[in-house]
Design a protein around this motif. Structure first.
Motif, PDB file in Angstrom:
ATOM      1  N   GLN A   1       0.834  -1.203   0.000  1.00  0.00           N
ATOM      2  CA  GLN A   1       0.000   0.000   0.000  1.00  0.00           C
ATOM      3  C   GLN A   1       0.868   1.254   0.000  1.00  0.00           C
TER       4      GLN A   1
ATOM      5  N   ARG B   1       2.238   1.905  -3.435  1.00  0.00           N
ATOM      6  CA  ARG B   1       1.243   2.508  -4.336  1.00  0.00           C
ATOM      7  C   ARG B   1       1.149   4.016  -4.114  1.00  0.00           C
ATOM      8  N   SER B   2       1.226   4.432  -2.839  1.00  0.00           N
ATOM      9  CA  SER B   2       1.161   5.870  -2.556  1.00  0.00           C
ATOM     10  C   SER B   2       2.404   6.579  -3.082  1.00  0.00           C
TER      11      SER B   2
ATOM     12  N   GLN C   1       4.194   5.665  -5.701  1.00  0.00           N
ATOM     13  CA  GLN C   1       4.068   5.735  -7.155  1.00  0.00           C
ATOM     14  C   GLN C   1       3.062   6.814  -7.558  1.00  0.00           C
ATOM     15  N   ALA C   2       2.028   6.996  -6.747  1.00  0.00           N
ATOM     16  CA  ALA C   2       1.023   8.022  -7.044  1.00  0.00           C
ATOM     17  C   ALA C   2       1.657   9.417  -7.024  1.00  0.00           C
ATOM     18  N   PHE C   3       2.621   9.634  -6.119  1.00  0.00           N
ATOM     19  CA  PHE C   3       3.318  10.925  -6.054  1.00  0.00           C
ATOM     20  C   PHE C   3       4.034  11.205  -7.373  1.00  0.00           C
ATOM     21  N   ASP C   4       4.776  10.227  -7.872  1.00  0.00           N
ATOM     22  CA  ASP C   4       5.489  10.421  -9.131  1.00  0.00           C
ATOM     23  C   ASP C   4       4.535  10.584 -10.301  1.00  0.00           C
ATOM     24  N   GLU C   5       3.419   9.856 -10.271  1.00  0.00           N
ATOM     25  CA  GLU C   5       2.437   9.993 -11.344  1.00  0.00           C
ATOM     26  C   GLU C   5       1.816  11.384 -11.327  1.00  0.00           C
ATOM     27  N   GLN C   6       1.617  11.929 -10.124  1.00  0.00           N
ATOM     28  CA  GLN C   6       1.024  13.265 -10.010  1.00  0.00           C
ATOM     29  C   GLN C   6       1.950  14.355 -10.538  1.00  0.00           C
TER      30      GLN C   6
ATOM     31  N   ASN D   1       8.015   8.294   2.917  1.00  0.00           N
ATOM     32  CA  ASN D   1       6.639   8.762   2.736  1.00  0.00           C
ATOM     33  C   ASN D   1       6.412  10.014   3.573  1.00  0.00           C
TER      34      ASN D   1
END
Length: 235
Positions: A38, A41-42, A44-49, A80
Motif C-alpha cells: 500500500q 502505491r502511494s 508511485q502516485a506521487f510520481d504519477e502526479q 513517505n
C-alpha cells in the motif's frame, strides 16, 4: 551478479557484512507485507502526479560513489511524507524561522514534500552525485508546476562533513541513511548547536549515537521516533 555482490561487500568488516545481511533480510521481508504494498502505491502516485522520479530504489553498487563512504551507507529508498503535517504540528514548528534538513536525501522525495510547507529553507544532503542530479531534476519539475513554497537546496557531500545552518531552528530527518561511523559525527555537530533542533528518525538503528550524550529527549509522533535538544524542549 557475483561482481555486484563483491562491490557491495568490498571494504566491509565481517561484523558489517553480518549486519548488512540482516538489514537486507528485514527489508525484503517488510517489502512483502500488505502495508508495504500500500505504501508503494502511494509513492508511485506521487510520481504519477508530479512527473518526478522518486520511487525506484537504487542499490549503492549501481552508483559512482567513493567505496570508502559507500561501505557505511544504505540503499536509496523513498520515504513517505504523508505524516509530515502531524510531525510538524507535534514539534510546534515555526516554519518561517526553521530549516528542514534530510540527511541522505537520495532523490529528494522528503525534501520536496517538506518544501511544500513554508520553511525558511529545505535542504537535502546526499553523497551520490547521480542521486543529487535526479533530485535537482525533480526540484525543477515541481517548481515549474508551482508546487514548492520553501527555497530548496540539494548538496552533494559527505553528511559527516556537513555543517547545518546556525541561524535557523532545525528539523532534521533521517530515514536510516547510514551506519554509526557516519551518524556519530553528524550527531556530534547537531548536539553542539544551541538553537532548537528537532529530529525525526525513521528506522532508528543508530539511536545509540543520540543517547550517548544524554542531550536528547525522546518522544513519538505517528509511531515514529522524534528527538529534541534542550532548546527545542523549551518551545
Amino acid at each position: 551478479m557475483l561482481s555486484s555482490i563483491t562491490q557491495r561487500l568490498r571494504g566491509r568488516s565481517a561484523g558489517e557484512i553480518v549486519r548488512l545481511i540482516g538489514h537486507n533480510i528485514v527489508y525484503h521481508a517488510r517489502a512483502m507485507t500488505p502495508q508495504a504494498r500500500q505504501r508503494d502505491r502511494s509513492f508511485q502516485a506521487f510520481d504519477e502526479q508530479w512527473g518526478t522520479d522518486t520511487f525506484a530504489m537504487r542499490e549503492l553498487h549501481t552508483l559512482s560513489v567513493d567505496p570508502a563512504l559507500a561501505a557505511h551507507a544504505r540503499r536509496y529508498q523513498a520515504s513517505n511524507g504523508a505524516n509530515m503535517p502531524v510531525w510538524f504540528a507535534d514539534l510546534k514548528v515555526d516554519f518561517a524561522r526553521t530549516a528542514f534538513i534530510d540527511y541522505g536525501c537520495g532523490k529528494g522525495r522528503a525534501v520536496l514534500e517538506a518544501a511544500r510547507f513554508p520553511f525558511a529553507r529545505a535542504i537535502g544532503v546526499e553523497f551520490a552525485p547521480e542521486l543529487v542530479d535526479i533530485a535537482l531534476s525533480n526540484r525543477e519539475i515541481m517548481a515549474s508546476k508551482g508546487a514548492l513554497v520553501a527555497p530548496t537546496q540539494f548538496l552533494c557531500m559527505d553528511a559527516a562533513r556537513y555543517q547545518p545552518p546556525a541561524d535557523l531552528d532545525l528539523v532534521c530527518f533521517f530515514y536510516d541513511p547510514f551506519d554509526d561511523s557516519v551518524m556519530a559525527p553528524v550527531v556530534d555537530r547537531l548536539t553542539a548547536l544551541t538553537q532548537p533542533v528537532s529530529v525525526i528518525y525513521l528506522e532508528p538503528h543508530c539511536i545509540g549515537q543520540f543517547r550517548r550524550s544524554g542531550h536528547w529527549a525522546e518522544g513519538q509522533s505517528v509511531d515514529n521516533l522524534v528527538l529534541r535538544n534542550p532548546a527545542a524542549q523549551a518551545l
